[in-house]
Design a protein around this motif. Structure first.
Motif, PDB file in Angstrom:
ATOM      1  N   VAL A  44     -19.464  19.019  85.082  1.00 53.00           N
ATOM      2  CA  VAL A  44     -20.521  18.024  84.929  1.00 53.00           C
ATOM      3  C   VAL A  44     -21.262  17.775  86.237  1.00 53.00           C
ATOM      4  CG1 VAL A  44     -19.621  16.890  82.896  1.00 53.00           C
ATOM      5  CG2 VAL A  44     -18.742  16.238  85.119  1.00 53.00           C
ATOM      6  N   MET A  45     -21.011  18.618  87.233  1.00 53.45           N
ATOM      7  CA  MET A  45     -21.806  18.625  88.461  1.00 53.45           C
ATOM      8  C   MET A  45     -22.378  20.024  88.706  1.00 53.45           C
ATOM      9  SD  MET A  45     -19.387  16.220  90.909  1.00 53.45           S
ATOM     10  CE  MET A  45     -20.649  16.038  92.167  1.00 53.45           C
ATOM     11  N   SER A  46     -22.272  20.877  87.694  1.00 50.62           N
ATOM     12  CA  SER A  46     -22.714  22.261  87.845  1.00 50.62           C
ATOM     13  C   SER A  46     -24.237  22.353  87.782  1.00 50.62           C
ATOM     14  CB  SER A  46     -22.115  23.118  86.730  1.00 50.62           C
ATOM     15  OG  SER A  46     -22.651  22.736  85.471  1.00 50.62           O
ATOM     16  N   PRO A  47     -24.816  23.378  88.390  1.00 48.54           N
ATOM     17  CA  PRO A  47     -26.273  23.564  88.309  1.00 48.54           C
ATOM     18  C   PRO A  47     -26.771  23.652  86.868  1.00 48.54           C
ATOM     19  CG  PRO A  47     -25.352  24.956  90.025  1.00 48.54           C
ATOM     20  CD  PRO A  47     -24.186  24.353  89.300  1.00 48.54           C
ATOM     21  N   GLU A  48     -25.990  24.283  85.979  1.00 50.52           N
ATOM     22  CA  GLU A  48     -26.423  24.424  84.590  1.00 50.52           C
ATOM     23  C   GLU A  48     -26.533  23.065  83.899  1.00 50.52           C
ATOM     24  OE1 GLU A  48     -25.162  26.736  80.446  1.00 50.52           O
ATOM     25  OE2 GLU A  48     -23.871  26.884  82.215  1.00 50.52           O
ATOM     26  N   TYR A  49     -25.541  22.211  84.105  1.00 45.99           N
ATOM     27  CA  TYR A  49     -25.573  20.903  83.471  1.00 45.99           C
ATOM     28  C   TYR A  49     -26.671  20.035  84.070  1.00 45.99           C
ATOM     29  CZ  TYR A  49     -23.931  16.318  81.842  1.00 45.99           C
ATOM     30  OH  TYR A  49     -23.839  15.059  81.264  1.00 45.99           O
ATOM     31  N   THR A  96     -25.812   0.393  77.143  1.00 53.65           N
ATOM     32  CA  THR A  96     -25.226   1.709  77.396  1.00 53.65           C
ATOM     33  C   THR A  96     -24.293   1.682  78.606  1.00 53.65           C
ATOM     34  OG1 THR A  96     -27.217   2.755  76.513  1.00 53.65           O
ATOM     35  CG2 THR A  96     -25.759   4.140  77.833  1.00 53.65           C
ATOM     36  N   SER A  97     -23.141   2.323  78.451  1.00 55.35           N
ATOM     37  CA  SER A  97     -22.241   2.648  79.559  1.00 55.35           C
ATOM     38  C   SER A  97     -22.077   4.157  79.580  1.00 55.35           C
ATOM     39  CB  SER A  97     -20.866   1.998  79.390  1.00 55.35           C
ATOM     40  OG  SER A  97     -20.913   0.609  79.585  1.00 55.35           O
ATOM     41  N   ARG A  98     -22.013   4.729  80.770  1.00 51.47           N
ATOM     42  CA  ARG A  98     -21.816   6.178  80.884  1.00 51.47           C
ATOM     43  C   ARG A  98     -20.962   6.450  82.111  1.00 51.47           C
ATOM     44  NH1 ARG A  98     -23.946  10.412  83.783  1.00 51.47           N
ATOM     45  NH2 ARG A  98     -24.064  12.448  82.721  1.00 51.47           N
ATOM     46  N   ALA A  99     -19.892   7.200  81.926  1.00 55.08           N
ATOM     47  CA  ALA A  99     -19.001   7.516  83.033  1.00 55.08           C
ATOM     48  C   ALA A  99     -18.647   8.994  82.998  1.00 55.08           C
ATOM     49  CB  ALA A  99     -17.730   6.673  82.968  1.00 55.08           C
ATOM     50  N   VAL A 100     -18.814   9.649  84.139  1.00 54.86           N
ATOM     51  CA  VAL A 100     -18.322  11.010  84.329  1.00 54.86           C
ATOM     52  C   VAL A 100     -16.936  10.875  84.940  1.00 54.86           C
ATOM     53  CG1 VAL A 100     -18.679  13.189  85.529  1.00 54.86           C
ATOM     54  CG2 VAL A 100     -20.639  11.927  84.616  1.00 54.86           C
ATOM     55  N   CYS A 101     -15.917  11.380  84.241  1.00 58.23           N
ATOM     56  CA  CYS A 101     -14.533  11.028  84.568  1.00 58.23           C
ATOM     57  C   CYS A 101     -13.646  12.237  84.796  1.00 58.23           C
ATOM     58  CB  CYS A 101     -13.920  10.225  83.420  1.00 58.23           C
ATOM     59  SG  CYS A 101     -14.799   8.735  82.962  1.00 58.23           S
ATOM     60  N   GLY A 149     -11.764  17.027  82.588  1.00 54.01           N
ATOM     61  CA  GLY A 149     -12.940  16.211  82.860  1.00 54.01           C
ATOM     62  C   GLY A 149     -13.515  15.669  81.568  1.00 54.01           C
ATOM     63  N   ALA A 150     -14.397  14.672  81.685  1.00 54.79           N
ATOM     64  CA  ALA A 150     -15.013  14.100  80.487  1.00 54.79           C
ATOM     65  C   ALA A 150     -16.281  13.351  80.850  1.00 54.79           C
ATOM     66  CB  ALA A 150     -14.053  13.151  79.780  1.00 54.79           C
ATOM     67  N   VAL A 151     -17.182  13.288  79.896  1.00 55.85           N
ATOM     68  CA  VAL A 151     -18.314  12.372  79.937  1.00 55.85           C
ATOM     69  C   VAL A 151     -18.128  11.402  78.778  1.00 55.85           C
ATOM     70  CG1 VAL A 151     -20.818  12.097  79.871  1.00 55.85           C
ATOM     71  CG2 VAL A 151     -19.820  14.168  80.878  1.00 55.85           C
ATOM     72  N   HIS A 180     -19.809   9.257  92.373  1.00 58.02           N
ATOM     73  CA  HIS A 180     -20.920  10.126  92.755  1.00 58.02           C
ATOM     74  C   HIS A 180     -21.482  10.859  91.548  1.00 58.02           C
ATOM     75  CE1 HIS A 180     -23.403  13.002  94.867  1.00 58.02           C
ATOM     76  NE2 HIS A 180     -22.707  13.998  94.350  1.00 58.02           N
ATOM     77  N   ALA A 181     -20.616  11.474  90.752  1.00 56.57           N
ATOM     78  CA  ALA A 181     -21.072  12.240  89.588  1.00 56.57           C
ATOM     79  C   ALA A 181     -21.731  11.342  88.555  1.00 56.57           C
ATOM     80  CB  ALA A 181     -19.902  13.001  88.973  1.00 56.57           C
ATOM     81  N   SER A 182     -21.233  10.108  88.404  1.00 56.36           N
ATOM     82  CA  SER A 182     -21.767   9.204  87.382  1.00 56.36           C
ATOM     83  C   SER A 182     -23.146   8.680  87.740  1.00 56.36           C
ATOM     84  CB  SER A 182     -20.806   8.026  87.183  1.00 56.36           C
ATOM     85  OG  SER A 182     -19.548   8.461  86.704  1.00 56.36           O
ATOM     86  N   TYR A 183     -23.436   8.596  89.036  1.00 55.72           N
ATOM     87  CA  TYR A 183     -24.693   7.989  89.466  1.00 55.72           C
ATOM     88  C   TYR A 183     -25.739   9.005  89.909  1.00 55.72           C
ATOM     89  CZ  TYR A 183     -22.845   3.223  89.319  1.00 55.72           C
ATOM     90  OH  TYR A 183     -22.344   2.008  88.910  1.00 55.72           O
ATOM     91  N   ILE A 184     -25.519  10.296  89.703  1.00 52.85           N
ATOM     92  CA  ILE A 184     -26.528  11.286  90.073  1.00 52.85           C
ATOM     93  C   ILE A 184     -27.819  10.986  89.329  1.00 52.85           C
ATOM     94  CG2 ILE A 184     -27.184  13.721  89.895  1.00 52.85           C
ATOM     95  CD1 ILE A 184     -24.304  14.459  90.410  1.00 52.85           C
ATOM     96  N   ASP A 185     -28.923  10.905  90.085  1.00 54.97           N
ATOM     97  CA  ASP A 185     -30.220  10.577  89.499  1.00 54.97           C
ATOM     98  C   ASP A 185     -30.842  11.821  88.886  1.00 54.97           C
ATOM     99  OD1 ASP A 185     -32.459   9.101  88.825  1.00 54.97           O
ATOM    100  OD2 ASP A 185     -33.448   9.459  90.746  1.00 54.97           O
TER     101      ASP A 185
END
Length: 237
Positions: free
Chosen positions: A76-81, A102-107, A15-17, A165-170
């Motif tokens: 990157v979807m964990s409660p801690e993060y 800015t661009s940001r992607a959870v990949c 995984g990566a951010v 979904h992971a990239s757009y979590i508010d």
């Protein structure tokens, strides 16, 4: 999609951010102090984060590329993060106000070859028609990546797919700045800018255009500026 991720010692997880950004001129000193001493160490203290790298291309926009490698997408979807994203430090809140473009992607890693990391990183953000995704992946894995890896100075190639979904979590942190999410990212690690330029010519050959793949015009080769590993205590949690 038929292509599977492959293991590679060049990467420290599946995984990566990935974050691209500019910084307003009056915030550059604060950005460096915050990113070097607070933000990167803070991220690498989260379980499952393995390495943070920051690359720079002075005079280019976006000027910086930051890459966090994680065990997998679940990190990157964990409660801690998410708890950290929802409780940004005062310095984080102040510094993010200076972010621009800015661009940001959870990949997730879709394909990776090569066993070394390079001091130069070619970064290309791609838009791919849905019905051409499989064909693009086959082209990169079977043709373009092997050809690039035969070049002197190319040590690894990676293809990432953003998880929408992971990239757009508010979160409280994401709400502080506007950003776009690139759907696909091609990264190529090189030991020299010349080698990266040669690889780029392979990737931007006629086959991608034939498949309807669009490469953002701001693709560029960045130089490594910072690299930090998770400490041994965090890595064994």
């Amino acid at each position: 999609m038929t292509m599977n991720a492959r293991s590679s010692t060049a990467l420290l997880g599946r995984g990566a951010v990935l974050v691209w950004n500019d910084i307003a001129p009056d915030g550059r000193e604060q950005f460096y102090d915050w990113h070097d001493k607070e933000h990167v160490p803070e991220r690498l203290a989260i379980a499952g984060f393995r390495r943070g790298r920051r690359f720079v291309r002075p005079g280019h926009s976006p000027e910086w590329l930051t890459m966090y490698e994680t065990d997998d997408l679940s990190v990157v979807m964990s409660p801690e993060y998410l708890a950290r994203l929802n409780a940004p430090t005062p310095t984080t809140q102040q510094t993010l106000k200076y972010f621009r473009n800015t661009s940001r992607a959870v990949c997730r890693v879709m394909h990776s070859v090569g066993s070394s990391t390079g001091g130069q990183m070619l970064a290309m953000r791609l838009s791919v028609p849905v019905d051409r995704i499989d064909a693009m992946c086959r082209h990169l894995s079977d043709d373009a990546f092997p050809r690039a890896m035969r070049l002197a100075g190319i040590v690894a190639c990676h293809l990432y797919a953003a998880d929408e979904h992971a990239s757009y979590i508010d979160t409280a942190e994401s709400s502080t700045r506007a950003f776009d999410v690139p759907a696909w990212v091609l990264l190529c690690e090189a030991t020299s800018p010349t080698a990266a330029d040669e690889a780029r010519r392979i990737f931007e050959g006629p086959e991608l255009a034939r498949l309807g793949v669009e490469v953002r015009a701001d693709a560029a080769t960045y130089a490594l500026e910072l690299c930090r590993l998770a400490d041994m205590h965090d890595a064994t949690r």
